[in-house]
Design an enzyme around this catalytic site. Structure first.
Site, PDB file in Angstrom:
ATOM      1  CG  HIS A 233      -2.226   6.013   6.753  1.00 53.45           C
ATOM      2  ND1 HIS A 233      -1.924   5.411   7.963  1.00 53.45           N
ATOM      3  CD2 HIS A 233      -1.279   5.581   5.874  1.00 53.45           C
ATOM      4  CE1 HIS A 233      -0.846   4.659   7.817  1.00 53.45           C
ATOM      5  NE2 HIS A 233      -0.433   4.738   6.569  1.00 53.45           N
ATOM      6  CG  ASP A 287      -3.959   5.294  10.723  1.00 54.24           C
ATOM      7  OD1 ASP A 287      -4.671   5.805   9.848  1.00 54.24           O
ATOM      8  OD2 ASP A 287      -2.907   4.668  10.469  1.00 54.24           O
ATOM      9  CB  SER A 365       1.071   2.034   6.072  1.00 60.60           C
ATOM     10  OG  SER A 365       1.982   3.079   6.289  1.00 60.60           O
TER      11      SER A 365
END
Length: 822
Positions: A233, A287, A365
């Site tokens: 992402h 992811d 992230s």
């Protein structure tokens, strides 16, 4: 034009540009509602990268929309400024970018920061994205030389307005960051020691208008290919798709060592970065995204290529390392086992757990999760980790391993290019080959006929072969198949191998296309040991120390054992010593008084590590006592030659003796022998030609009547003449044969050799040995002749002025003449 010339050209041209007064077109971006953007960011769902800049979609062609001027030399200059009110910083994405030769582009801001690019900076994608520059006015100047071989391309598709100060333009950070995680410089870990290595693998990642964290990661080839693991992402606006056309090669800028230098520090480091990366694989369900940087980080950046663990079973955790909201590197700790979950429902693609100590935030992230062995087990997808003890969800390495089933959607092809099948891989700074021979090392000398350990490190499975090469040519197969996990192989080197320093060993995986060679090492002569003493005919006396001596060409230990007779299998007597270093070269042995007298003893010296290396001494005798000992008592050198005084100790009556006197070099000639004990023996002497550089004289004495009774005697004075006065000579007794009254040989121990300098040591006539000749010498000599005074060997030599091997009135007369100077 080389790089230096180009930079000089840019410098001069920039000065010219700065002097131009032409007006510059300013394009103004629409006003941004920053507060609304911040609220939007705060309400963004999990799994969205931290946004720091808003991207305006534009279509700007500098060559059509910029102000063009042509200087007096015919060079073209385009100028354009872009204004985005109140921006903390700005950058643009060039969707068409080509700078021809001898040309350049300069991008600068009202914050006095600039970015200059030339022909050397072109990329095959013909795109570029400049570094974020401080300020809200961005200016672009493109200089195209009249000598350029083609026209440039300068088109802009996106203008970024930074509304968060994630690069510390105005705020260098604060000690109170508002997060539960720790400054990595503090590293308060109590779960496995220092995390310095994993810390050095974690990167701060700028991607378009977002920021994330990432990690440099190792692969099984050990080639230090700069792969970077982050979250899918972070590169894609749609988590169901692998990659996004919105982000290209130059969108990625990875910062190394963005961390505080001390525990109390708050500032970071933005000077060490690499711009440009290619997404080689990505998969939305777990992811992950794997990028390959356009170059390896320089060694002085101390970048660590983290290891990984792809086991599907729940690991024991260790730490998470990340850049929350772009802050300098921080660390969390946990020592639990996570549970399996998924982000989208169904399956088990993620690890889920609550932090024991610390938390994450936007910007974290893509950051790595490490197990207790400091290996990556996943990358951060999202969660509520910003709260102390919050929950976080990480995409599993194990789920991403096979991912979507293709090389572009799984990790397997990239992190295990050897197809080794390993489940864990350690990290490295310098590269770790999957198979690496660790011995022999460069310059090692291994002896033919001996046994050695070939050792290696491995991160593969299966079997390997070992092959010997000399000067690049295959010599022999050492082992055709041995388990790689043994990490060693015992090699018995063929004793017939030719000696050389050009040997190498090759280790070859039988399952994978990988091998390794040692550096050059040597195979030298086989290990040998040679006993030097006792020698044939020697006798050793019980209860007295004796020297066993040897030479060897190895350094480990040997044993010494005593045997008797010809049959070693039945002739073992005793162990003299079970272990002594071969390098000592000697051992002092005191034979036990319980040993029987016999003349067929021998000693065996055996190498302990390899019993095939051994040697036996010659036969020798063990005696309760030594019947006869012959030795050189002293050597007296005079002007004309000198005298060798022979001593004898005998425990048995002696009726005959014979021995050789060897001088080396051959400087001496025997000219007479004096019987110092008036034995009544018939004595003779002669020179012996032995055909080499040393000389030998033979002395023979015998009687058919009264033997020499047991005692210690100064037996003979052997007179010699010498050549090469002033030289050193070694004198030895050899080849003795002493017999008793019925002709039986008596064992004889010969004393050591004597080295003497052929320089006169006694003045003829100086019987008192006081350095002068006077009446006192006459008085002492007469007393010696009349047996009223016992004279020493030196005094006798000084008194025998006429060298007739006796003291008499002739010597007295000669001394008187010396005194009278006649």
């Amino acid at each position: 034009m080389n790089r230096l010339h180009t930079l000089l050209y840019i410098l001069v041209s920039t000065i010219i540009l700065a002097q131009e007064s032409n007006s510059v077109s300013i394009l103004r971006m629409q006003s941004l509602d920053v507060e609304a953007l911040i609220v939007e960011d705060q309400n963004a769902p999990p799994g969205i990268p931290e946004r720091f800049a808003y991207g305006f979609d534009v279509n700007i062609d500098l060559l059509n929309q910029g102000n063009l001027t042509i200087d007096e030399n015919g060079n073209k200059i385009w100028r354009l400024s872009i204004k985005s009110e109140n921006a903390i910083g700005m950058k643009v994405h060039f969707n068409e970018f080509y700078i021809p030769n001898e040309s350049f582009i300069r991008i600068y801001s009202n914050g006095q920061m600039s970015d200059v690019r030339t022909f050397e900076d072109n990329h095959e994608s013909e795109t570029y994205e400049n570094m974020l520059l401080k300020g809200d006015l961005l200016s672009i100047e493109y200089f195209e030389s009249k000598n350029s071989n083609r026209s440039g391309k300068i088109k802009i598709s996106k203008v970024y307005h930074a509304y968060k100060d994630v690069f510390g333009f105005y705020n260098q950070g604060s000690n109170d960051r508002g997060y539960c995680s720790y400054n990595v410089a503090c590293d308060q870990s109590n779960t496995g020691g220092s995390w310095e290595d994993p810390i050095n693998s974690v990167l701060y990642m700028e991607a378009g208008g977002g920021i994330c964290s990432a990690a440099l990661i190792n692969n099984t080839s050990g080639d230090l290919k700069p792969y970077v693991l982050t979250a899918n992402h972070c590169i894609s606006s749609n988590p169901y798709e692998a990659g996004d056309a919105q982000l290209g090669y130059f969108n990625y800028r990875l910062y190394f060592n963005h961390q505080s230098s001390s525990c109390s520090g708050s500032g970071g480091n933005y000077s060490q970065y690499i711009q440009g990366a290619t997404v080689v694989a990505a998969y939305g369900y777990s992811d992950f995204a794997l990028l390959e940087l356009n170059q390896q980080p320089p060694s002085w950046w101390n970048a660590y290529y983290a290891g990984w663990n792809r086991y599907a079973s729940s690991p024991t955790l260790g730490a998470g390392i990340h850049h929350p909201s772009g802050y300098p590197k921080e660390i969390n700790y946990d020592n639990d086992q996570p549970s399996s979950t998924s982000w989208f429902g169904g399956g088990s693609t993620h690890w889920e757990f609550y932090w024991d100590d610390g938390g994450t935030a936007g910007g974290s992230s893509g950051s790595p999760l490490f197990d207790s062995n400091k290996r990556i087990v996943g990358q951060l997808h999202g969660g509520t980790g910003g709260d102390c003890g919050g929950i976080d969800i990480y995409g599993k390495i194990s789920a991403s391993w096979n991912g979507g089933g293709a090389s572009t959607s799984r990790l397997k092809d990239w992190l295990d290019p050897l197809d080794s099948g390993v489940y864990t891989l350690s990290g490295t700074y310098t590269g770790t080959p999957p198979v690496e021979i660790t011995s022999p090392l460069s310059g090692d000398e291994w002896q033919a006929g001996d046994t050695y350990q070939i050792t290696w490190d491995e991160s593969l499975s299966g079997n390997v072969s070992l092959t010997l090469y000399k000067a690049g040519v295959n010599v022999q197969t050492i082992a055709s198949s041995v388990s790689i996990n043994n990490r060693s192989y015992t090699w018995n080197i063929d004793s017939g191998l030719e000696q050389s320093d050009l040997y190498k060993i090759k280790i070859q995986s039988l399952s994978y296309d990988y091998n390794d060679f040692t550096a050059y090492f040597s195979i030298v002569e086989p290990p040998t040991i040679t006993l030097l003493s006792p020698i044939l005919g020697d006798g050793v006396q019980v209860g007295l120390p004796n020297q066993i001596t040897w030479t060897s060409n190895f350094d480990d230990n040997i044993s010494l054992k005593l045997y008797k007779g010809n049959n070693v299998s039945t002739g073992f007597v005793s162990t003299i010593t079970s272990s002594v270093p071969a390098s000592n070269g000697s051992y002092t042995w005191t034979p036990s008084s319980s040993l029987e007298e016999r003349d067929d003893y021998k000693i065996k010296a055996t190498r302990i590590s390899n019993s095939s290396t051994y040697d036996y001494s010659s036969f020798f005798s063990v005696l309760q006592s030594i019947p006869v000992e012959l030795s050189i008592n002293s050597v007296v050198v005079t002007q004309a030659g000198g005298v060798i005084y022979i001593n004898m100790v005998n425990d048995e009556p002696v009726s005959g003796y014979e021995f050789n006197i060897k001088d080396s070099p051959d400087y001496l000639e025997i000219v007479g022998v004096q019987d110092l004990i008036s034995s009544g023996f018939e004595i003779s002497y002669s020179e012996v030609d032995n055909g080499n550089e040393s000389g030998q004289g033979q002395v023979l004495g015998y009687t058919f009547s009264t033997p020499i009774e047991p005692s210690e005697h100064l037996l003979l004075g052997v007179q010699f003449e010498s050549v090469n006065n002033g030289q050193e000579v070694e004198i030895c007794l050899e080849d003795s044969d002493v017999s008793d009254s019925i002709g039986n040989s008596l064992f004889t121990q010969i004393g050591p050799c004597v080295t003497t300098l052929l320089v006169p040591t006694i003045l003829p006539g100086d019987v008192t040995l006081d350095g002068s000749v006077n009446v006192a010498d006459v008085v002492l000599l007469v007393a010696g002749i009349l047996d009223n005074q016992e004279l020493s060997a030196s005094a006798i030599s000084a008194g025998d002025v006429n060298f007739d091997a006796s003291l008499n009135v002739s010597d007295v007369i000669l001394i008187v003449n010396i005194i009278l100077d006649n």
